[in-house]
Design a protein around this motif. Structure first.
Motif, mmCIF file in Angstrom:
data_model
loop_
_atom_site.group_PDB
_atom_site.id
_atom_site.type_symbol
_atom_site.label_atom_id
_atom_site.label_comp_id
_atom_site.label_asym_id
_atom_site.label_seq_id
_atom_site.Cartn_x
_atom_site.Cartn_y
_atom_site.Cartn_z
ATOM 1 N N GLY A 240 0.385 -1.211 0.386
ATOM 2 C CA GLY A 240 0.369 -0.151 0.014
ATOM 3 C C GLY A 240 0.646 1.086 -0.149
ATOM 4 N N GLU A 241 1.749 1.321 0.951
ATOM 5 C CA GLU A 241 2.400 2.286 0.885
ATOM 6 C C GLU A 241 3.833 2.781 -0.267
ATOM 7 N N SER A 242 3.798 1.203 -0.738
ATOM 8 C CA SER A 242 4.658 1.241 -2.353
ATOM 9 C C SER A 242 3.678 1.955 -3.316
ATOM 10 N N HIS A 534 8.191 -9.668 -6.051
ATOM 11 C CA HIS A 534 7.100 -11.206 -5.950
ATOM 12 C C HIS A 534 5.710 -10.407 -6.528
ATOM 13 N N ASN A 535 4.989 -11.303 -7.802
ATOM 14 C CA ASN A 535 3.797 -10.708 -8.581
ATOM 15 C C ASN A 535 3.067 -11.133 -6.414
ATOM 16 N N ARG A 536 2.633 -9.743 -6.871
ATOM 17 C CA ARG A 536 1.530 -9.940 -5.150
ATOM 18 C C ARG A 536 0.475 -10.840 -5.043
ATOM 19 N N ILE A 537 0.323 -11.231 -6.494
ATOM 20 C CA ILE A 537 -1.099 -12.797 -6.245
ATOM 21 C C ILE A 537 -0.436 -13.883 -5.726
ATOM 22 N N CYS A 612 2.812 -0.581 -14.198
ATOM 23 C CA CYS A 612 2.946 -0.288 -12.626
ATOM 24 C C CYS A 612 1.851 0.490 -12.365
ATOM 25 N N SER A 613 1.569 1.747 -13.081
ATOM 26 C CA SER A 613 -0.120 2.859 -11.970
ATOM 27 C C SER A 613 -0.970 1.804 -12.777
ATOM 28 N N PHE A 617 0.266 -2.908 -9.690
ATOM 29 C CA PHE A 617 1.919 -4.647 -9.796
ATOM 30 C C PHE A 617 3.900 -4.016 -9.508
ATOM 31 N N LEU A 618 3.977 -3.701 -8.582
ATOM 32 C CA LEU A 618 4.911 -3.057 -7.892
ATOM 33 C C LEU A 618 6.773 -4.139 -7.965
#
Length: 683
Positions: A240-242, A534-537, A612-613, A617-618
């Motif tokens: 969330g912060e990123s 990592h892929n957050r999923i 990314c936006s 996905f970071l």
């Protein structure tokens, strides 16, 4: 980031019939501007009045005005693009390469094949190891060939690609175009453009790509009062912060919200236990040192003592009614938790605004009446439920319980209504684990059904993520089987990072403050980066040993590489602090293949940020950072920046290459800022 170019194209380039269409668009623009000015005046008038109805009117006017401003922005942009279509291609400071090439090939398609002018352009970057195939490819020829075939016309993809190449307007970023293979148009970037772009970056800093600005609310972290933050809160907080940092860099108006669990039946037992343990709590702040233990004590009494349980339920009622003593006890308990949360947030450099479930209590009453008036609530065994859509399938929301109480469904509907109608957000992001995906899908559908959300003007995303696993592949726990406390995890990170620095002898080279800075940069950086890369999923395995490796795609490797880059200018014996002045004397040269490869890699930044936006996905940004560092290492190994004789004396400084080093450092610094990493110049 990019240097500003304007290229005038010969009149032979196709024309959109701009004269007639542009006049119509300009007329619409004038009407919209008048309408927005009128609404703005009405808003100011309404602000100066009193009354509940006028407050409602004000909100509606603000929503309408915001929509009109967005339409106005899009229309102005569209007119600017149409104006250029008949006579020029403009590359602005903040254009992304992909978006610019999409514009170039959109013109080529419309010029060569007017019947298919609305065909979406497909631009793909070329693998950096395949330099002979260019830097980007337009891959539209195959699709257009298929469309021609559907219309009874035989046209090979290669012939189509050749026509597209011939109809491309001149562009400042394109060195040359080549048709290759079955029908690819390969794009080779201009070295002059790249050198000017990097020079501009060094003069003005890294600038964000140009995007349509939105008011975005990001809901993340969300721990529960009276419970310590644990590893389960780690991913929501870091991701969330990123996301907030990324959207803020893109100049969106970002609202960071911590949806605290600060309301509910559990507070009844906590208040009752507080009254027994600290009967003087109204006059003297209770010394609760371990709120987690305090919670366990109250829960044990609640489960085992019927008299205590009854008193706990009565305290829930008194809290909901706003009885002063219960409110005071509730505030004391919340404040103890807040202090603990804030300590964690400060260590991780997290900025967030608290807005707990308690905030929505009055708004839940309002949203229930709203749904009743719309006829969307149904009786079901004493409950009032709402189906997410007209098909009446799936899981309904429970809006009012059989005892008249509210649920998480109610508070989430009240929250989304508040965020749209009072906060005036047009983009809402929920950073919550994947286990809540069904719940949020239902909430979003229900909000659309009752007209709180409008898909045409609102974007809402559930940024879901997997769980943190231990090295055994199971859910991350302590040896005793307890949930890992976040504070303990951060302490362990500090301990491990110091051990690594000492093993490299850095404690004997760095000052005490430099050592502490490096220790924190590694400890917190490796924890954050291991999550984000990592892929957050997917679930990911938490391993300090792997996180602290100085090879591969790790925070340690990136931070060490950055530190090495910073040392190059410092070790040159010359002053590189005034880059604009140096750029007036030195031209960036990209003659060597590794210089050119590094420059092209840096120029991908805007494309990556936009990607990314769009997808939130970071890991795309992490992969970009790793690519920059590996490509820089190739450059540094092949291209001498500083030449020394056998005695170790500097005999030559390649200023152009050191400028490339400084550009690399600037790009990495900005990426690190978004990812929450704190680089240090010495490590």
């Amino acid at each position: 980031m990019w240097h500003r170019f304007v290229v005038v194209i010969n009149q032979r380039v196709w024309n959109f019939g701009i004269n007639m269409e542009l006049n119509l668009e300009l007329q619409k623009l004038k009407e919209l501007e008048l309408k927005t000015k009128g609404l703005a005046a009405r808003i100011e008038t309404t602000k100066n009045c009193n009354g509940e109805q006028l407050d409602v009117d004000l909100i509606q006017l603000q929503i309408e005005n915001k929509k009109l401003k967005n339409r106005l922005f899009i229309l102005k942009k569209s007119i600017a693009e149409e104006s250029k279509a008949g006579g020029g291609v403009e590359l602005k400071d903040c254009s992304s390469i992909t978006e610019h090439l999409e514009s170039v090939f959109a013109q080529a398609i419309a010029s060569a094949f007017p019947d298919f002018k609305d065909t979406p352009v497909v631009i793909a970057p070329v693998n950096s190891s395949s330099a002979k195939f260019g830097d980007y490819q337009c891959n539209n020829a195959m699709g257009l060939s298929k469309k021609f075939k559907e219309n009874g016309i035989s046209k090979s993809p290669r012939d189509i690609a050749t026509e597209l190449k011939g109809h491309c307007p001149p562009s400042p970023i394109i060195e040359k175009l080549e048709v290759a293979g079955a029908g690819f148009v390969n794009v080779f970037l201009s070295k002059e453009f790249a050198a000017l772009s990097l020079g501009n970056l060094l003069r003005n800093g890294v600038k964000p790509p140009q995007v349509l600005k939105k008011r975005v609310l990001v809901d993340f972290s969300s721990p529960n009062i009276a419970k310590q933050m644990h590893v389960g809160h780690l991913r929501s907080t870091i991701i969330g912060e990123s996301i907030c940092r990324l959207l803020e860099f893109l100049e969106h108006d970002v609202v960071r919200i911590n949806h605290l669990g600060d309301w509910g039946t559990q507070f009844g037992m906590l208040i009752a236990h507080l009254e027994d343990r600290f009967p003087n709590y109204l006059n003297e702040s209770p010394p609760i040192s371990d709120l987690q233990l305090f919670y366990k004590e109250s829960k044990k009494r609640f489960d085992e003592n019927e008299e205590f349980k009854k008193r706990a339920y009565s305290r829930v009622v008194s809290l909901q009614k706003g009885v002063p003593n219960s409110i005071k006890a509730w505030e004391l308990i919340c404040n103890v938790s807040r202090k603990e949360f804030q300590t964690i947030y400060e260590r991780l450099d997290i900025s967030i605004k608290e807005r707990g479930e308690s905030f929505y209590q009055s708004r839940m009453l309002s949203v229930v009446e709203y749904l009743r008036e719309k006829g969307l609530l149904e009786q079901d065994e004493g409950r009032e439920i709402m189906w997410p859509d007209d098909s009446r399938t799936g899981i309904p929301l429970t809006i009012v319980k059989s005892d008249g109480g509210f649920t998480y469904d109610t508070s989430d509907m009240a929250a989304i209504r508040h965020r749209v109608q009072e906060e005036l957000c047009d983009w809402i992001v929920y950073v919550v684990d994947s286990g809540q995906s069904t719940h949020f899908n239902t909430i979003f559908k229900a909000a659309e059904r009752c007209a709180i959300l409008n898909p045409q003007s609102h974007r809402v995303d559930h940024v879901q993520f997997g769980v943190v696993l231990g090295e055994d592949g199971k859910k991350f726990k302590t040896r005793s089987g307890d949930t890992v406390k976040l504070a303990d995890l951060l302490d362990e990170g500090m301990k491990r990072s110091l051990q690594q620095l000492e093993s490299r002898g850095r404690d004997k080279v760095l000052t005490p403050q430099e050592l502490t800075d490096a220790q924190e940069a590694l400890a917190y950086g490796c924890i954050k980066y291991s999550d984000l890369c990592h892929n957050r999923i997917s679930d990911y395995i938490f391993s300090f040993d792997k996180m602290l490796e100085d090879r591969g795609n790790t925070a340690v490797y990136l931070l060490y590489t950055y530190t090495r880059i910073c040392s190059i200018a410092r070790n040159s014996g010359e002053d590189f602090s005034n880059l604009p002045e140096i750029l007036n004397k030195v031209k960036i040269e990209l003659a060597h293949e590794k210089e050119w490869k590094l420059a092209k890699t840096l120029l991908k930044l805007h494309d990556i940020l936009i990607k990314c936006s769009k997808e939130l996905f970071l890991h795309f940004l992490c992969e970009f950072c790793y690519e920059v560092c590996t490509v820089f290492t190739e450059f540094y190994d092949s291209c001498y920046c500083i030449e020394k004789n056998k005695a170790g004396e500097i005999i030559k400084v390649n200023h152009s290459r050191i400028l490339l080093c400084e550009a690399t450092a600037a790009v990495l610094r900005q990426c690190f800022s978004i990812l929450g990493l704190k680089p240090v110049s010495k490590m």
